[in-house]
Design a protein around this motif. Structure first.
Motif: not given
Length: 93
Positions: A37, A68, A70, A74, A76
């Protein structure tokens, strides 16, 4: 070897993104990790302000080098290994 215009544009975007030292460091960090993250990346890099880090992550994601996911609040990030193998194999050494 002939490359399509699209491949050339993609390569230029990736090389421009990696031409900035902090973004190159982020890509190297993510090459050695499954996912991280923003906060974890910031801790590893040290003195990069969160807003600047977010900008760098967006640049790397926009060129296709980062993926990415979610999870709640957060996000990641992980290196898109296919793109790295194709355009920036140095990251995977």
């Amino acid at each position: 070897m002939n490359r399509s215009d699209e491949e050339i544009k993609q390569a230029v975007k990736i090389y421009k993104a990696l031409g900035e030292p902090t973004r190159f460091q982020i890509a190297l960090l993510l090459a050695d990790s499954s996912n991280m993250c923003c906060g974890d990346i910031g801790c590893k890099l040290g003195s990069v302000p969160v807003s600047t880090l977010s900008h760098h992550l967006k640049q790397l994601a926009d060129c296709g080098l980062l993926d990415s996911d979610k999870d709640g609040t957060y996000i990641y990030y992980r290196l898109n290994r296919e793109m790295a193998e194709r355009f920036a194999p140095e990251l995977l050494k």
